[in-house]
Enzyme design. Structure first.
Site, PDB file in Angstrom:
ATOM      1  N   GLU A 207       2.737  16.549  52.404  1.00 54.14           N
ATOM      2  CA  GLU A 207       4.163  16.913  52.397  1.00 54.14           C
ATOM      3  C   GLU A 207       4.928  15.595  52.423  1.00 54.14           C
ATOM      4  OE1 GLU A 207       5.511  19.994  52.351  1.00 54.14           O
ATOM      5  OE2 GLU A 207       3.647  21.119  52.443  1.00 54.14           O
ATOM      6  N   CYS A 241      14.024  15.251  54.961  1.00 51.98           N
ATOM      7  CA  CYS A 241      13.292  14.996  53.706  1.00 51.98           C
ATOM      8  C   CYS A 241      13.894  15.728  52.523  1.00 51.98           C
ATOM      9  CB  CYS A 241      11.826  15.391  53.869  1.00 51.98           C
ATOM     10  SG  CYS A 241      11.624  17.097  54.367  1.00 51.98           S
TER      11      CYS A 241
HETATM   12  P1  NAD Z   1       5.381   7.727  57.595  1.00 49.36           P
HETATM   13  O1  NAD Z   1       4.639   7.946  56.330  1.00 49.36           O
HETATM   14  O2  NAD Z   1       5.779   6.355  57.948  1.00 49.36           O
HETATM   15  O3  NAD Z   1       4.572   8.284  58.851  1.00 49.36           O
HETATM   16  C1  NAD Z   1       4.011   9.575  58.866  1.00 49.36           C
HETATM   17  C2  NAD Z   1       2.787   9.588  59.762  1.00 49.36           C
HETATM   18  O4  NAD Z   1       1.811   8.701  59.246  1.00 49.36           O
HETATM   19  C3  NAD Z   1       3.052   9.165  61.200  1.00 49.36           C
HETATM   20  O5  NAD Z   1       2.376  10.054  62.063  1.00 49.36           O
HETATM   21  C4  NAD Z   1       2.473   7.768  61.272  1.00 49.36           C
HETATM   22  O6  NAD Z   1       1.937   7.457  62.540  1.00 49.36           O
HETATM   23  C5  NAD Z   1       1.371   7.782  60.241  1.00 49.36           C
HETATM   24  N1  NAD Z   1       1.177   6.479  59.589  1.00 49.36           N
HETATM   25  C6  NAD Z   1       2.125   5.556  59.310  1.00 49.36           C
HETATM   26  N2  NAD Z   1       1.583   4.506  58.678  1.00 49.36           N
HETATM   27  C7  NAD Z   1       0.264   4.776  58.550  1.00 49.36           C
HETATM   28  C8  NAD Z   1      -0.851   4.075  58.001  1.00 49.36           C
HETATM   29  N3  NAD Z   1      -0.706   2.873  57.434  1.00 49.36           N
HETATM   30  N4  NAD Z   1      -2.056   4.646  58.063  1.00 49.36           N
HETATM   31  C9  NAD Z   1      -2.228   5.866  58.605  1.00 49.36           C
HETATM   32  N5  NAD Z   1      -1.215   6.565  59.160  1.00 49.36           N
HETATM   33  C10 NAD Z   1       0.007   6.031  59.143  1.00 49.36           C
HETATM   34  O7  NAD Z   1       6.645   8.696  57.471  1.00 49.36           O
HETATM   35  P2  NAD Z   1       7.844   8.878  58.473  1.00 49.36           P
HETATM   36  O8  NAD Z   1       8.652   7.635  58.504  1.00 49.36           O
HETATM   37  O9  NAD Z   1       7.373   9.463  59.744  1.00 49.36           O
HETATM   38  O10 NAD Z   1       8.675  10.020  57.723  1.00 49.36           O
HETATM   39  C11 NAD Z   1       9.562   9.733  56.696  1.00 49.36           C
HETATM   40  C12 NAD Z   1       9.003  10.157  55.352  1.00 49.36           C
HETATM   41  O11 NAD Z   1       8.408  11.427  55.439  1.00 49.36           O
HETATM   42  C13 NAD Z   1      10.101  10.289  54.317  1.00 49.36           C
HETATM   43  O12 NAD Z   1       9.614   9.836  53.072  1.00 49.36           O
HETATM   44  C14 NAD Z   1      10.340  11.780  54.250  1.00 49.36           C
HETATM   45  O13 NAD Z   1      10.897  12.240  53.041  1.00 49.36           O
HETATM   46  C15 NAD Z   1       8.960  12.294  54.466  1.00 49.36           C
HETATM   47  N6  NAD Z   1       8.991  13.643  55.011  1.00 49.36           N
HETATM   48  C16 NAD Z   1       8.540  14.662  54.266  1.00 49.36           C
HETATM   49  C17 NAD Z   1       8.603  15.954  54.743  1.00 49.36           C
HETATM   50  C18 NAD Z   1       8.122  17.114  53.959  1.00 49.36           C
HETATM   51  O14 NAD Z   1       8.027  18.201  54.528  1.00 49.36           O
HETATM   52  N7  NAD Z   1       7.784  16.980  52.696  1.00 49.36           N
HETATM   53  C19 NAD Z   1       9.133  16.177  56.015  1.00 49.36           C
HETATM   54  C20 NAD Z   1       9.583  15.091  56.749  1.00 49.36           C
HETATM   55  C21 NAD Z   1       9.500  13.825  56.245  1.00 49.36           C
END
Ligand code: NAD
Length: 452
Positions: A207, A241
């Site tokens: 997602e 998002c």
């Molecule tokens: P992110 O990708 O930075 O983090 C998401 C998760 O991944 C967190 O739990 C984090 O700890 C983990 N993570 C971060 N870096 C990692 C790595 N290098 N290796 C493994 N795990 C890692 O995203 P965010 O900042 O939490 O959220 C923002 C993004 O998420 C935006 O792009 C937004 O559009 C998207 N989003 C999508 C939805 C959806 O339902 N499609 C919902 C909310 C947010």
């Protein structure tokens, strides 16, 4: 982590989670935990980014309660074997499909709706009969702590457990051979998760995010469009998002649209002075967003209170795709407005970009609506509204292409965490011998006659 993972696998193998009553009991328990600890969760989201109790209920808890109720009422029918017709070649036999849980699953959450985005996939995973490891986002650290406390106190470690942590802990979790990974977050990290999953052929639901366009056509009900856009954009200070990332507006109504935007923002009281206006999650994002504001193009707003992590609702006009603000997903309270003269240029442009998670079109014309719906591929969206499609659980929620793969909510979530096992169930009292060796011309003729 390894111990928890192994215990969960062992518990799954006892078959207890396959019992429908067991699943219902867990869902009811989760509902009680959420409702009884509403104030603890409110406190946590307030500490993380000043989210109000009102928004916390409307955009997090209420959606989860609704999802639990839907799962409780749908579960018995969703999990039933489904009979299907048997083809002639297999006569006499029965054919059916058995929905079965995948096993031990990993759910990785994002920070912007830190409760909903962690727990909604868990509801689907419980309904489908899996054991679950949940890793909430460390960025919303108070919510992560609160979830760990509530879940780990109320659920057995071998069934449903919260592991807290950031990149290091998630990377470690990604080494285990889970039966499914459900990830919510950025497209960049989505690729890391997908690659790690591929090493063990683990199915994934991703997602993800991206820039969600909103088109305002010249025949739109402008007052209503503006009201709905302002709410959808500045809710959670734009950290949604599926928020409208930017606006394409017909040039003939641009001036009027901008004026109405300004009036509506003031009327809705989305302002730094309003205690219910949500903070930006951390300093890094305040700095990132501040860089995206080109003061020469600010039509309204633009104030940043760095210390308080507050950014005023900011509308930018005369924007083009060369602007910095158009180079990445904004994920904050900045709304760039781009003029267009012909809807076809809009379609061509959006189609040249990565497929968005959402797309919104405001128009009273069926032809504009249908052109947008037929031509542009995107995860989901709305006509004459924004964001609200997420609240209808009859609609699968998910992205496409760069904005993700797979979907969830209600029955779609159950499907996401289930395997549909196909069974041909044959009696032994009759057997035709056409398919067996030795092959003869007569057998071939009979097969042709019967099967075509
Ligand atoms: P992110 O990708 O930075 O983090 C998401 C998760 O991944 C967190 O739990 C984090 O700890 C983990 N993570 C971060 N870096 C990692 C790595 N290098 N290796 C493994 N795990 C890692 O995203 P965010 O900042 O939490 O959220 C923002 C993004 O998420 C935006 O792009 C937004 O559009 C998207 N989003 C999508 C939805 C959806 O339902 N499609 C919902 C909310 C947010």
């Amino acid at each position: 982590m390894e111990t928890i993972f192994k215990r969960q696998q062992d518990f799954f193998n006892t078959n207890q989670t396959k019992n429908i009553e067991f699943r219902k009991k867990q869902l009811k328990k989760l509902k009680t935990v959420l409702l009884n600890n509403n104030s603890l969760l409110n406190e946590a989201t307030f500490k993380d980014f000043k989210k109000s109790a009102f928004e916390n209920y409307t955009t997090e808890i209420s959606l989860l309660i609704h999802e639990i109720d839907l799962a409780l009422s749908g579960l018995s029918s969703w999990s039933k074997r489904k009979k299907v017709a048997t083809n002639f070649a297999n006569f006499p036999a029965k054919s059916y499909i058995i929905p079965e849980p995948l096993g031990t699953v990993l759910v990785i959450g994002a920070w912007n709706y830190p409760i909903q985005l962690s727990i909604a996939p868990v509801i689907a995973a419980i309904a489908a009969g899996n054991t679950i490891v949940l890793k909430p986002s460390e960025i919303a650290s108070h919510v992560s702590k609160a979830l760990a406390k509530l879940i780990n106190f109320n659920f057995e470690e071998n069934y449903f457990h919260v592991v807290e942590g950031g990149i290091a802990e998630t990377t470690e979790l990604l080494h285990f051979k889970f039966d499914k990974i459900f990830f919510t977050g950025s497209s960049t990290v989505g690729k890391i998760v997908y690659q790690a999953a591929a090493k063990n052929l683990i199915p994934v639901t991703l997602e993800l995010g991206g820039k969600s366009p909103t088109i305002v056509a010249k025949d739109a009900n402008l007052k209503m469009a503006v009201k709905r856009i302002v709410w959808a954009k500045f809710l959670n200070a734009g950290q949604t998002c599926i928020a409208p990332d930017y606006i394409f507006v017909d040039e003939s109504i641009e001036k009027h649209f901008l004026e109405l935007l300004k009036l509506e923002i003031v009327k809705a009281n989305y302002s730094i002075q309003n205690d219910n206006y949500v903070q930006i999650i951390n300093d890094k994002n305040v700095q990132r967003l501040t860089r995206l504001i080109n003061t020469d193009k600010v039509f309204f707003g633009g104030q940043v209170h760095e210390k308080e992590r507050l950014i005023e609702p900011t509308v930018m006009h005369n924007c083009t795709f060369n602007d910095l603000v158009m180079q990445e997903e904004i994920f904050g309270p900045i709304l760039p407005v781009i003029k267009y003269t012909n809807i076809n240029e809009v379609i061509v442009k959006i189609k040249s970009l990565p497929k968005p998670l959402s797309c919104y079109v405001f128009t009273e014309s069926n032809s504009v609506k249908n052109t947008v719906l037929n031509e542009i591929s995107f995860g989901g969206g709305a006509v004459n509204d924004a964001i609200m499609h997420i609240s209808n659980s009859n609609l699968p929620f998910g992205g496409v292409g760069n904005s993700g793969m797979g979907s969830y909510h209600s029955k779609y979530g159950f499907d996401t965490f289930s395997h549909y096992k196909s069974i041909l169930d044959k009696p032994t009292w009759l057997e035709f011998n056409f398919k067996y060796s030795p092959y003869t011309n007569l057998k071939k003729k009979l097969i042709k006659l019967l099967l075509g």
